[in-house]
Design an enzyme around this catalytic site. Structure first.
Site, PDB file in Angstrom:
ATOM      1  N   HIS A 318      10.407  -1.978 -14.965  1.00 32.55           N
ATOM      2  CA  HIS A 318       8.965  -1.841 -14.506  1.00 32.55           C
ATOM      3  C   HIS A 318       9.201  -1.521 -13.252  1.00 32.55           C
ATOM      4  CE1 HIS A 318       7.959  -4.162 -18.150  1.00 32.55           C
ATOM      5  NE2 HIS A 318       6.840  -3.731 -18.542  1.00 32.55           N
ATOM      6  N   ASN A 349      17.306  -6.079 -12.899  1.00 36.45           N
ATOM      7  CA  ASN A 349      15.952  -6.296 -12.961  1.00 36.45           C
ATOM      8  C   ASN A 349      15.621  -7.740 -13.197  1.00 36.45           C
ATOM      9  OD1 ASN A 349      13.700  -5.433 -14.631  1.00 36.45           O
ATOM     10  ND2 ASN A 349      14.871  -5.862 -16.341  1.00 36.45           N
ATOM     11  N   GLU A 451      12.056   5.373   4.301  1.00 37.55           N
ATOM     12  CA  GLU A 451      11.350   6.809   4.217  1.00 37.55           C
ATOM     13  C   GLU A 451      13.063   7.873   5.177  1.00 37.55           C
ATOM     14  OE1 GLU A 451       7.439   6.260   6.271  1.00 37.55           O
ATOM     15  OE2 GLU A 451       9.273   6.245   7.468  1.00 37.55           O
ATOM     16  N   GLN A 467       2.096   1.665  12.207  1.00 40.74           N
ATOM     17  CA  GLN A 467       3.266   1.889  11.906  1.00 40.74           C
ATOM     18  C   GLN A 467       4.288   1.858  12.700  1.00 40.74           C
ATOM     19  OE1 GLN A 467       3.172   5.549   9.253  1.00 40.74           O
ATOM     20  NE2 GLN A 467       1.031   5.989   9.256  1.00 40.74           N
ATOM     21  N   GLU A 471       6.565  -0.464  11.033  1.00 41.49           N
ATOM     22  CA  GLU A 471       7.968   0.647   9.676  1.00 41.49           C
ATOM     23  C   GLU A 471       9.123   0.344  10.502  1.00 41.49           C
ATOM     24  OE1 GLU A 471       6.430   4.148   9.085  1.00 41.49           O
ATOM     25  OE2 GLU A 471       4.651   4.185   7.760  1.00 41.49           O
TER      26      GLU A 471
END
Length: 477
Positions: A318, A349, A451, A467, A471
């Protein structure tokens, strides 16, 4: 408020056990912790079990799934009558028996319990007991509590053991009492299992039977709003995905309970974004396990089916977890669409990601809300049957990396304005391999690292100054 301070001097048998190693992100080395060689200060928590999410209408002994975990109710039920003294819609009605945690909690320094006698019943007494051996034995904390209150009052108990513990509230006699709002206060990670983790069981892919029928999403009143506070894309659309066929590898799908960018070529989401708060994890629905293909894909898109991963050695992993959407069967069913899945190494997972997902739900139980975006990238992972670049005859790409960004804020309104340079942001990037460490904290990176690896613009709706701080800072709590 009556405070009973009990100093419990116990010989502790334990400690720890984990072999940590430095791991690499795609663009930045990860050392874990705060990167300075110092141990972070444990963060205080306060978690309340309010008994609003469970259902039990008879006194016969049975286990009840509540927000904090599984509890045993012995000669007890969840009452909602006028005679039940409660803070909310329900409270425990306890007769001759006990309610007992079937799980442990770590770092507890104090437990508080609201209580009163039921209706016109006579006065009685009850006891609080604690176990440091996972429920094998219990020892009473303090003296018996006299119950003659007609409104809820609070008793608090100090705990000084550093062992993981569980509690039991026990009563004798046939008169009834009400128990409500049990609050655990402590330091560090409480280690609770909030909801049913996604790992294991039906996520595995041994079934080679007929594919389940395709379906879409039914959005109920519990679906997040389309815009504004609590909406799934409040913090931004990381890849500027659009619902146009021309963008078949960056195709925006609004699944109501989450939003996603889908890749027709890869047969998986690029990313999935959702909001998580206490209204989403009420356990009104059990885990449905109704994996199915999504019938809303445009013509020409390959439709991944419920049995497409069979025999691959990879789980149907998921993105938006089942346990993050238990407010209704509509909500839980939406998470089992194959457009929400990636081929994920079983240990990745069932252990590493399950632990992270549960940790984020713990933050919600502790009074926060979380904005989450999860994705994957690259080609080639290692499952239980070895390495693979694709499965399903090349229709589904196995990612090399699985990542997540979570923004944690106290529950409240005006979320965009409340997120600041001091807001906690967790970014995690893991290799999609079966030999992964189960400790997700070993894979923390910065948002900018993710990113750089993906080309996405995460948290783009936040002011640039915010940000630039959140970030570039690696989480160290």
């Amino acid at each position: 408020m009556k405070i009973r301070n009990l100093f419990i001097f116990l010989c502790l048998l334990v400690v720890v056990a984990s072999c940590k190693k430095d791991l690499q992100s795609p663009s930045n080395p990860t050392t874990g912790g705060n990167g300075t060689g110092t141990t972070p200060t444990p963060v205080p928590y306060s978690i309340t079990e309010n008994f609003e999410t469970g259902t039990k209408t008879a006194y016969a002994i049975a286990n009840v799934q509540l927000t904090t975990g599984l509890w045993s109710f012995n000669d007890a039920l969840l009452g909602n009558l006028a005679a039940d003294v409660k803070d909310g819609a329900k409270s425990v009605r306890l007769r001759t028996g006990d309610i007992t945690m079937k799980f442990d909690i770590k770092g507890v320094t104090q437990i508080s319990i609201k209580h009163a006698k039921y209706g016109a019943d006579a006065a009685s007494t009850w006891q609080l007991l604690m176990s440091t051996d996972s429920g094998t034995t219990f020892t009473q904390l303090g003296t018996d509590i006299a119950e003659n209150n007609t409104v809820l009052v609070t008793d608090s108990f100090k705990v000084t053991t550093t062992a993981k513990v569980r509690f039991q509230i026990k009563k004798t006699g046939t008169t009834r009492i009400n128990i409500d709002d049990i609050t655990f206060k402590g330091l560090g990670d409480p280690g609770l299992t909030v909801g049913t983790p996604d790992g294991g069981g039906p996520d595995t892919t041994g079934n080679t039977g007929t594919a389940a029928p395709d379906r879409g999403v039914t959005a109920g009143a519990d679906a997040p709003p389309a815009a504004g506070d609590n909406s799934n894309l409040l913090l931004g659309n990381p890849s500027d995905a659009q619902p146009t066929i021309a963008m078949n590898n960056n195709y925006l799908i609004d699944q109501k309970y989450y939003e996603e960018s889908y890749s027709s070529t890869r047969g998986t989401p690029n990313w999935v974004s959702w909001h998580l708060d206490a209204t989403n994890i009420t356990n009104a629905s059990a885990r449905l396990n109704n994996f199915g293909g999504f019938n809303g894909l445009p013509t020409g898109f390959y439709e991944v089916e419920s049995n497409s991963y069979s025999g691959s050695g990879f789980d149907r992993g998921h993105n938006c977890p089942s346990a993050d959407r238990t407010s209704s069967t509509d909500a839980n069913s939406a998470t089992f669409l194959m457009t929400n899945m990636i081929p994920q190494a079983p240990q990745n997972n069932q252990q590493t990601w399950a632990n992270l997902e549960n940790y984020l739900r713990e933050q919600v139980v502790a009074g926060n809300e979380v904005y989450i975006v999860m994705g994957s990238y690259g080609t080639g992972g290692t499952g239980s049957s070895g390495s693979a670049n694709t499965i399903t005859s090349g229709h589904v790409t196995v990612p090399s990396n699985v990542w997540k960004v979570a923004v944690i804020v106290p529950a409240g309104d005006g979320d965009l304005n409340r997120i600041s340079a001091t807001t906690r942001v967790i970014a995690v990037n893991t290799p999609n391999i079966n030999t992964i460490n189960s400790d997700w904290k070993q894979y923390r990176v910065t948002v900018r690292d993710i990113e750089k690896a993906t080309g996405y613009n995460l948290l783009s709706n936040l002011p640039q100054a915010v940000q630039d701080v959140v970030e570039t800072k690696k989480d160290d709590l």
